[in-house]
Design an enzyme around this catalytic site. Structure first.
Site, mmCIF file in Angstrom:
data_model
loop_
_atom_site.group_PDB
_atom_site.id
_atom_site.type_symbol
_atom_site.label_atom_id
_atom_site.label_comp_id
_atom_site.label_asym_id
_atom_site.label_seq_id
_atom_site.Cartn_x
_atom_site.Cartn_y
_atom_site.Cartn_z
ATOM 1 N N LYS A 165 0.030 10.786 -11.645
ATOM 2 C CA LYS A 165 0.969 11.702 -10.980
ATOM 3 C C LYS A 165 1.073 11.371 -9.487
ATOM 4 O O LYS A 165 2.175 11.324 -8.930
ATOM 5 C CB LYS A 165 0.528 13.156 -11.198
ATOM 6 C CG LYS A 165 0.718 13.592 -12.652
ATOM 7 C CD LYS A 165 0.122 14.957 -13.004
ATOM 8 C CE LYS A 165 0.271 15.202 -14.506
ATOM 9 N NZ LYS A 165 -0.243 16.506 -14.965
ATOM 10 N N GLN A 210 -4.542 20.865 -12.798
ATOM 11 C CA GLN A 210 -4.701 20.073 -14.023
ATOM 12 C C GLN A 210 -5.631 20.784 -15.010
ATOM 13 O O GLN A 210 -6.710 21.239 -14.638
ATOM 14 C CB GLN A 210 -5.238 18.681 -13.667
ATOM 15 C CG GLN A 210 -5.283 17.694 -14.821
ATOM 16 C CD GLN A 210 -3.899 17.218 -15.275
ATOM 17 O OE1 GLN A 210 -2.887 17.359 -14.579
ATOM 18 N NE2 GLN A 210 -3.832 16.649 -16.465
ATOM 19 N N ASP A 233 4.653 23.070 -13.124
ATOM 20 C CA ASP A 233 4.192 22.864 -14.505
ATOM 21 C C ASP A 233 4.942 23.777 -15.480
ATOM 22 O O ASP A 233 4.927 23.547 -16.693
ATOM 23 C CB ASP A 233 2.695 23.202 -14.609
ATOM 24 C CG ASP A 233 1.800 21.975 -14.687
ATOM 25 O OD1 ASP A 233 2.298 20.912 -15.118
ATOM 26 O OD2 ASP A 233 0.617 22.077 -14.327
HETATM 27 N N1 L34 Z 1 -1.690 21.410 -15.507
HETATM 28 N N2 L34 Z 1 -2.526 20.046 -17.156
HETATM 29 C C1 L34 Z 1 -1.494 20.442 -16.385
HETATM 30 N N3 L34 Z 1 -0.256 19.884 -16.480
HETATM 31 C C2 L34 Z 1 -0.023 18.892 -17.375
HETATM 32 O O1 L34 Z 1 1.206 18.378 -17.507
HETATM 33 C C3 L34 Z 1 -1.074 18.424 -18.159
HETATM 34 N N4 L34 Z 1 -0.956 17.363 -19.031
HETATM 35 C C4 L34 Z 1 -1.688 17.413 -20.306
HETATM 36 C C5 L34 Z 1 -3.158 17.685 -19.966
HETATM 37 N N5 L34 Z 1 -3.316 18.681 -18.916
HETATM 38 C C6 L34 Z 1 -2.330 19.050 -18.064
HETATM 39 C C7 L34 Z 1 -0.734 16.077 -18.681
HETATM 40 O O2 L34 Z 1 -0.411 15.751 -17.551
HETATM 41 C C8 L34 Z 1 -1.460 16.022 -20.847
HETATM 42 N N6 L34 Z 1 -0.912 15.264 -19.743
HETATM 43 C C9 L34 Z 1 -0.642 13.873 -19.788
HETATM 44 C C10 L34 Z 1 -0.093 13.191 -18.729
HETATM 45 C C11 L34 Z 1 0.133 11.824 -18.783
HETATM 46 C C12 L34 Z 1 -0.187 11.110 -19.889
HETATM 47 C C13 L34 Z 1 -0.749 11.771 -20.970
HETATM 48 C C14 L34 Z 1 -0.974 13.145 -20.912
HETATM 49 C C15 L34 Z 1 0.034 9.632 -19.874
HETATM 50 O O3 L34 Z 1 0.430 9.084 -18.889
HETATM 51 N N7 L34 Z 1 -0.263 8.926 -20.963
HETATM 52 C C16 L34 Z 1 -0.139 7.486 -21.045
HETATM 53 C C17 L34 Z 1 -1.485 6.823 -21.231
HETATM 54 C C18 L34 Z 1 -2.479 7.176 -20.185
HETATM 55 C C19 L34 Z 1 -3.880 6.662 -20.509
HETATM 56 O O4 L34 Z 1 -4.069 5.451 -20.424
HETATM 57 O O5 L34 Z 1 -4.749 7.481 -20.859
HETATM 58 C C20 L34 Z 1 0.776 7.145 -22.226
HETATM 59 O O6 L34 Z 1 1.347 6.083 -22.221
HETATM 60 O O7 L34 Z 1 0.863 7.959 -23.151
#
Ligand code: L34
Length: 294
Positions: free
Chosen positions: A52, A96, A119
């Site tokens: 982020k 988060q 959010d």
């Molecule tokens: N407050 N908490 C708050 N806001 C959110 O919007 C989130 N979330 C969830 C968990 N807690 C939170 C996220 O940001 C899940 N989440 C999230 C964000 C980004 C990715 C996955 C979940 C992401 O970038 N995933 C990548 C892989 C990242 C890795 O290597 O682990 C993908 O390609 O799916």
């Protein structure tokens, strides 16, 4: 079968946002500023929050990261939130999740000023979404709607089955897909751990959205030929094959489900990057005062 490339679409949207930020600055406007609160050192949360912060740089936002030890008291975390609520330079911020067990997540979510709640987790924003008023929409469901839009996947009158009823994904997702909108207008079924005859229901889905958090739960026999499958799951499972010792698994058994689909999202590279970019969009809206007038 066509792969829905969330990562690619997210990169395109980031360029669009960066362009808009340039124009805001050129007109003498204020650079959008996002703050993130990270408690403890959970590996997945670190990854997501870092991503982020990095995205803020890419689109030209200012960002502030507030880190706290996982021993922070609820009262002190509430104080930090109060500080962000009253900091005029910060347009929006997130806390988060998950938080340590001794902290009441509901209390924290409700302490965030709705007009800074990028959010979209505050009850005011959830309520406004439900009755169709302008609101900040939870980033993951908003990102999924954007993917369906950009891939021109038909939704009107279609049956959308959502698996999972979390406040962050399942519930807002079901509301969004049922909305009176060119990019929704679905008939929605929300399924969860107590649903009977689950397979019969998922087999009727034109659009199946899996947000259960159970790796590889959705198997080939649960999916209709030609369906669109959106995989929200992102669980770290042990693996001997990677350097890190773990790999990411979605809620869908991709290899067997993909051949049946017209469209499917991969994990990683599908929904995750869209979550991040939707947060950037919400921050831009917050900066411009487009949801709550400034
Ligand atoms: N407050 N908490 C708050 N806001 C959110 O919007 C989130 N979330 C969830 C968990 N807690 C939170 C996220 O940001 C899940 N989440 C999230 C964000 C980004 C990715 C996955 C979940 C992401 O970038 N995933 C990548 C892989 C990242 C890795 O290597 O682990 C993908 O390609 O799916």
């Amino acid at each position: 079968m066509k792969l829905i490339e969330g990562k690619k679409i997210a990169a395109e949207i980031k360029l669009e946002i960066a362009e808009e930020v340039k124009q805001i600055i050129a007109k003498g406007g204020k650079r959008p500023h996002l703050a993130a609160v990270l408690v403890g050192n959970d590996g997945a949360s670190e990854t997501y929050v870092n991503s982020k912060v990095k995205s803020c740089e890419e689109v030209g936002f200012k960002s502030t990261l507030l880190r706290f030890d996982n021993t922070i008291s609820e009262a002190d975390l509430l104080k930090a939130i109060d500080g962000l609520n009253n900091d005029a330079d910060i347009d929006g911020f997130i806390v988060q999740l998950p938080l340590p067990k001794h902290i009441d997540e509901d209390k924290i979510t409700q302490a965030v000023a709705p007009e800074k709640d990028v959010d979209g987790f505050h009850p005011i924003n959830v309520g406004r979404l439900v009755i169709g008023l302008p609101s900040f929409v939870s980033a993951t469901p908003a990102g999924i709607v954007e993917l369906l839009k950009r891939y021109k996947i038909p939704t009107q009158g279609k049956h959308c089955v959502v698996l999972g009823r979390s406040n962050i994904v399942g519930k807002p997702m079901s509301i969004l897909m049922a909305q009176k909108s060119e990019y929704a207008n679905c008939t929605v079924t929300l399924c969860h751990s107590r649903t009977e005859n689950l397979k019969e229901i998922t087999k009727q889905a034109d659009i199946l959205i899996a947000a259960l958090g159970i790796p590889e739960y959705v198997t080939e026999d649960m999916v209709k030929e030609g369906a669109t499958v959106i995989d929200v799951g992102i669980t770290r499972v042990k693996s001997d094959l990677t350097k890190s010792g773990w790999k990411l698994k979605g809620d869908v058994k991709f290899d067997e489900v993909a051949p049946k689909c017209s469209f499917i999202t991969p994990v990683p590279g599908g929904v995750g990057p869209m979550t991040i970019v939707s947060l950037m969009k919400n921050t831009l809206l917050a900066g411009k005062g487009e949801v709550y007038k400034k």
